[in-house]
Design an enzyme around this catalytic site. Structure first.
Site, PDB file in Angstrom:
ATOM      1  N   GLY A  13     -17.996  56.186  22.323  1.00 55.72           N
ATOM      2  CA  GLY A  13     -17.912  56.923  23.594  1.00 55.72           C
ATOM      3  C   GLY A  13     -17.275  58.297  23.488  1.00 55.72           C
ATOM      4  N   VAL A  17     -22.999  62.135  21.902  1.00 57.64           N
ATOM      5  CA  VAL A  17     -23.872  61.421  22.840  1.00 57.64           C
ATOM      6  C   VAL A  17     -23.042  60.634  23.860  1.00 57.64           C
ATOM      7  CG1 VAL A  17     -25.791  59.794  23.041  1.00 57.64           C
ATOM      8  CG2 VAL A  17     -25.628  61.261  21.019  1.00 57.64           C
ATOM      9  N   GLY A  18     -21.963  59.982  23.385  1.00 62.95           N
ATOM     10  CA  GLY A  18     -21.117  59.199  24.285  1.00 62.95           C
ATOM     11  C   GLY A  18     -20.506  60.058  25.391  1.00 62.95           C
ATOM     12  N   TYR A 144     -27.854  55.432   4.934  1.00 67.23           N
ATOM     13  CA  TYR A 144     -27.792  55.538   6.412  1.00 67.23           C
ATOM     14  C   TYR A 144     -29.112  55.064   7.025  1.00 67.23           C
ATOM     15  CZ  TYR A 144     -27.662  58.174  10.886  1.00 67.23           C
ATOM     16  OH  TYR A 144     -27.720  58.564  12.204  1.00 67.23           O
ATOM     17  N   PRO A 171     -33.562  59.084  18.951  1.00 73.65           N
ATOM     18  CA  PRO A 171     -33.524  60.483  19.392  1.00 73.65           C
ATOM     19  C   PRO A 171     -33.870  61.451  18.259  1.00 73.65           C
ATOM     20  CG  PRO A 171     -31.360  59.397  19.634  1.00 73.65           C
ATOM     21  CD  PRO A 171     -32.217  58.540  18.751  1.00 73.65           C
ATOM     22  N   THR A 172     -34.436  62.597  18.635  1.00 74.41           N
ATOM     23  CA  THR A 172     -34.577  63.694  17.657  1.00 74.41           C
ATOM     24  C   THR A 172     -33.238  64.432  17.594  1.00 74.41           C
ATOM     25  OG1 THR A 172     -35.513  64.958  19.479  1.00 74.41           O
ATOM     26  CG2 THR A 172     -37.075  64.053  17.898  1.00 74.41           C
ATOM     27  N   ASN A 173     -33.220  65.668  17.068  1.00 69.90           N
ATOM     28  CA  ASN A 173     -31.952  66.396  16.893  1.00 69.90           C
ATOM     29  C   ASN A 173     -31.256  66.626  18.235  1.00 69.90           C
ATOM     30  OD1 ASN A 173     -32.558  67.429  13.968  1.00 69.90           O
ATOM     31  ND2 ASN A 173     -34.361  67.890  15.212  1.00 69.90           N
ATOM     32  N   HIS A 187     -24.786  69.898  12.306  1.00 75.33           N
ATOM     33  CA  HIS A 187     -26.226  70.111  12.498  1.00 75.33           C
ATOM     34  C   HIS A 187     -26.492  71.590  12.751  1.00 75.33           C
ATOM     35  CE1 HIS A 187     -26.076  65.675  13.484  1.00 75.33           C
ATOM     36  NE2 HIS A 187     -26.973  65.761  12.533  1.00 75.33           N
ATOM     37  N   ASP A 278     -36.081  77.171   3.262  1.00 78.22           N
ATOM     38  CA  ASP A 278     -36.363  76.876   4.670  1.00 78.22           C
ATOM     39  C   ASP A 278     -36.223  75.399   5.029  1.00 78.22           C
ATOM     40  OD1 ASP A 278     -36.808  79.058   6.184  1.00 78.22           O
ATOM     41  OD2 ASP A 278     -38.962  79.162   5.806  1.00 78.22           O
TER      42      ASP A 278
HETATM   43  P1  NDP Z   1     -20.453  61.444  16.690  1.00 75.79           P
HETATM   44  O1  NDP Z   1     -20.168  61.598  15.220  1.00 75.79           O
HETATM   45  O2  NDP Z   1     -20.288  62.605  17.580  1.00 75.79           O
HETATM   46  O3  NDP Z   1     -19.583  60.220  17.241  1.00 75.79           O
HETATM   47  C1  NDP Z   1     -19.482  59.026  16.540  1.00 75.79           C
HETATM   48  C2  NDP Z   1     -18.781  58.026  17.424  1.00 75.79           C
HETATM   49  O4  NDP Z   1     -18.684  56.776  16.731  1.00 75.79           O
HETATM   50  C3  NDP Z   1     -17.356  58.438  17.804  1.00 75.79           C
HETATM   51  O5  NDP Z   1     -17.105  58.013  19.124  1.00 75.79           O
HETATM   52  C4  NDP Z   1     -16.507  57.634  16.824  1.00 75.79           C
HETATM   53  O6  NDP Z   1     -15.211  57.357  17.327  1.00 75.79           O
HETATM   54  C5  NDP Z   1     -17.319  56.346  16.736  1.00 75.79           C
HETATM   55  N1  NDP Z   1     -17.079  55.604  15.496  1.00 75.79           N
HETATM   56  C6  NDP Z   1     -17.412  55.979  14.229  1.00 75.79           C
HETATM   57  N2  NDP Z   1     -17.020  55.037  13.353  1.00 75.79           N
HETATM   58  C7  NDP Z   1     -16.430  54.038  14.088  1.00 75.79           C
HETATM   59  C8  NDP Z   1     -15.833  52.795  13.745  1.00 75.79           C
HETATM   60  N3  NDP Z   1     -15.759  52.376  12.473  1.00 75.79           N
HETATM   61  N4  NDP Z   1     -15.324  52.032  14.747  1.00 75.79           N
HETATM   62  C9  NDP Z   1     -15.391  52.445  16.041  1.00 75.79           C
HETATM   63  N5  NDP Z   1     -15.952  53.595  16.415  1.00 75.79           N
HETATM   64  C10 NDP Z   1     -16.468  54.396  15.453  1.00 75.79           C
HETATM   65  O7  NDP Z   1     -21.930  60.851  16.780  1.00 75.79           O
HETATM   66  P2  NDP Z   1     -23.112  61.251  17.777  1.00 75.79           P
HETATM   67  O8  NDP Z   1     -22.644  61.140  19.194  1.00 75.79           O
HETATM   68  O9  NDP Z   1     -23.744  62.493  17.275  1.00 75.79           O
HETATM   69  O10 NDP Z   1     -24.129  60.065  17.461  1.00 75.79           O
HETATM   70  C11 NDP Z   1     -24.208  58.894  18.263  1.00 75.79           C
HETATM   71  C12 NDP Z   1     -25.355  58.068  17.744  1.00 75.79           C
HETATM   72  O11 NDP Z   1     -26.543  58.846  17.779  1.00 75.79           O
HETATM   73  C13 NDP Z   1     -25.181  57.608  16.298  1.00 75.79           C
HETATM   74  O12 NDP Z   1     -25.588  56.265  16.195  1.00 75.79           O
HETATM   75  C14 NDP Z   1     -26.109  58.531  15.520  1.00 75.79           C
HETATM   76  O13 NDP Z   1     -26.591  57.896  14.365  1.00 75.79           O
HETATM   77  C15 NDP Z   1     -27.201  58.800  16.524  1.00 75.79           C
HETATM   78  N6  NDP Z   1     -27.967  60.046  16.374  1.00 75.79           N
HETATM   79  C16 NDP Z   1     -27.354  61.278  16.442  1.00 75.79           C
HETATM   80  C17 NDP Z   1     -28.112  62.432  16.320  1.00 75.79           C
HETATM   81  C18 NDP Z   1     -27.489  63.795  16.399  1.00 75.79           C
HETATM   82  O14 NDP Z   1     -28.228  64.797  16.270  1.00 75.79           O
HETATM   83  N7  NDP Z   1     -26.180  63.915  16.621  1.00 75.79           N
HETATM   84  C19 NDP Z   1     -29.566  62.389  16.113  1.00 75.79           C
HETATM   85  C20 NDP Z   1     -30.094  61.051  16.114  1.00 75.79           C
HETATM   86  C21 NDP Z   1     -29.313  59.938  16.232  1.00 75.79           C
HETATM   87  P3  NDP Z   1     -13.964  58.400  17.092  1.00 75.79           P
HETATM   88  O15 NDP Z   1     -14.323  59.663  17.832  1.00 75.79           O
HETATM   89  O16 NDP Z   1     -12.804  57.709  17.679  1.00 75.79           O
HETATM   90  O17 NDP Z   1     -13.904  58.605  15.608  1.00 75.79           O
END
Ligand code: NDP
Length: 322
Positions: A13, A17-18, A144, A171-173, A187, A278
Site C-alpha cells: 500500500g 500503485v498502492g 522475477y 499493467p504496462t509501464n 523506470h 535505444d
Molecule cells: P513499489 O516498489 O513502489 O512498492 C512495493 C510495495 O511492496 C511497497 O509498499 C513495499 O512496502 C511492499 N513490499 C515489498 N516487499 C515487501 C515484503 N517483503 N513484505 C511486505 N511488503 C513488501 O512497487 P509498485 O507500486 O511500482 O508495484 C506494485 C505492483 O505492480 C508490483 O507487484 C509490481 O510488480 C507491479 N508492476 C509495477 C509496474 C511499474 O511500472 N511500477 C509495472 C507492472 C507491474 P514498503 O514501502 O514498506 O517497503
C-alpha cells in the site's frame, strides 16, 4: 461486491500503485470508497510477507474479505540481472503466503499484480493475455518473471481445487506520484523527470539517451488504480487481464521528453545522445479484452497525467524516493 461490510486489504500500500489506489479510494466519485467498505493499506512495517507467520498474523488481525495484492520485490534491470534467484524466491514466497492465507481465511476475491515484462521474449505483437506462458521471458529478469507467472498458475489451481476467486491483472509501464525517482535504478519517466529537474536547477543540458524513437504504452497510476478497483468489483474471470492504454496511444520516448520539458518549464539545452542504445523498438500490448468489458473507461490524457506527476515531484522533491 456484496452490500454488507467488506474489508479490502491492499498489500504494498505504500508503493506507486498502492498510493494511487489510496488516492482514488479517497477522492474519486465513481471508483472511490463505497458504503460498507473498509480499506486497509499495508506497508512492510505491518509485517514481512516473505515470512509465513507474519503474513498469517496480518490476516488474523484484519480478516480481509477482499485483497488487492501489489507487494513485490521490484527492481531495475541491473538489480534483476545481479540477483535473479532473490527476485524469484522472495516473490514466490510473498505470493504463496498471501494466496495461501487468502484461501485459509475465506477471502472472497484476490486481484494480484503481474507485469508485461513477464511475457515471452520472442513473441508476436500485440501481446495479449493468452501468451503469458508461451515461451521463456527475457533473460535479464527471468527470476522475477517466472515468479509472477506462477501467480497465474496458483490462481487457476486454487480455483480448480477449492473454488477460490483469485485473479490477476497485467499493467504496462506505470508512472505517477509516489514513484521511485532514482536517477539510475528507476523506470524511464521518473528517471527523466529527475534528470530534467537537475538540469533546470544546475543550468546544465538535459540529454536523453538514444534516438527517442522507441514507443511505449504508459499508464497513469491513478487510471490503473481505478481499473484495479473496477477489476475487484466487476471482473469475473480467473485468467489475467491486461490493463493498458489502447495501442494507438503508445508514445515515443521523444514525446515523453517533450512533455517533461514542457511540464517542468525547462528552457535550457535539450537533446538526444544517439550514440546510446535505444532498446526494443516497441512492446505493444493489446487492451481489447479490457475495452470489451469496460468500454466506457476514459484514460487521462498523457500530457495531463505527466504534468500532474511533475507537479507532485516538485512539491515533494525533498522527501521522495530518489
Ligand atoms: P513499489 O516498489 O513502489 O512498492 C512495493 C510495495 O511492496 C511497497 O509498499 C513495499 O512496502 C511492499 N513490499 C515489498 N516487499 C515487501 C515484503 N517483503 N513484505 C511486505 N511488503 C513488501 O512497487 P509498485 O507500486 O511500482 O508495484 C506494485 C505492483 O505492480 C508490483 O507487484 C509490481 O510488480 C507491479 N508492476 C509495477 C509496474 C511499474 O511500472 N511500477 C509495472 C507492472 C507491474 P514498503 O514501502 O514498506 O517497503
Amino acid at each position: 461486491m456484496s452490500p454488507s461490510k467488506s474489508v479490502i486489504m491492499v498489500t504494498g500500500g505504500s508503493g506507486l500503485v498502492g498510493k494511487a489506489i489510496d488516492w482514488v479510494v479517497e477522492n474519486d466519485s465513481k471508483y472511490g470508497k463505497r458504503e460498507g467498505e473498509e480499506w486497509v493499506f499495508l506497508t512492510s512495517k505491518d509485517g514481512n510477507l516473505i515470512d509465513p507467520a507474519q503474513t498469517k498474523a496480518i490476516f488474523e488481525k484484519y480478516r480481509p474479505t477482499h485483497v488487492i495484492h501489489l507487494a513485490a520485490k521490484v527492481g531495475g534491470l541491473f538489480g534483476n540481472m545481479a540477483a535473479n534467484l532473490d527476485y524469484f524466491r522472495d516473490n514466490l514466497l510473498i505470493n504463496d503466503n498471501v494466496l495461501h492465507n487468502a484461501k485459509e481465511f475465506g477471502v472472497k476475491k484476490v486481484v494480484s499484480c503481474l507485469s508485461t515484462c513477464i511475457f515471452p521474449d520472442k513473441t508476436s505483437y500485440p501481446i495479449d493475455e493468452t501468451m503469458v506462458h508461451q515461451g521463456p521471458p527475457h533473460d535479464s529478469n527471468y527470476g522475477y518473471s517466472h515468479s509472477k507467472r506462477m501467480v497465474d498458475v496458483m490462481n487457476r489451481a486454487y480455483n480448480q481445487q477449492y473454488g477460490c476467486n483469485f485473479t490477476s491483472v497485467i499493467p504496462t509501464n506505470v508512472f505517477g506520484p509516489h514513484d521511485n525517482f532514482h536517477l539510475v535504478n528507476s523506470h524511464v519517466i521518473p528517471g527523466l523527470i529527475h534528470k530534467c529537474y537537475l538540469a533546470q536547477q544546475n543550468n546544465t543540458p538535459f540529454i536523453m539517451a538514444g534516438t527517442g524513437r522507441p514507443l511505449r504504452q504508459f499508464i497513469y497510476s491513478r487510471d490503473l488504480a481505478r481499473l484495479f478497483i473496477w477489476t475487484l468489483r466487476e471482473y469475473q474471470e480467473i485468467t489475467p487481464l491486461i490493463l493498458s492504454v489502447p495501442e494507438e496511444e503508445e508514445v515515443s520516448i521523444k514525446q515523453v521528453g517533450d512533455s517533461i520539458v514542457k511540464a517542468m518549464g525547462y528552457t535550457g539545452d535539450y537533446r538526444f545522445d544517439t550514440t546510446k542504445a535505444d532498446g526494443q523498438y516497441k512492446k505493444t500490448a493489446s487492451n481489447k479484452k479490457l475495452m470489451s468489458l469496460n468500454p466506457d473507461f476514459q484514460f487521462t490524457p498523457f500530457d495531463v497525467a505527466l504534468s500532474e506527476t511533475v507537479e507532485w515531484f516538485k512539491e515533494n522533491v525533498d522527501t521522495i524516493r530518489k
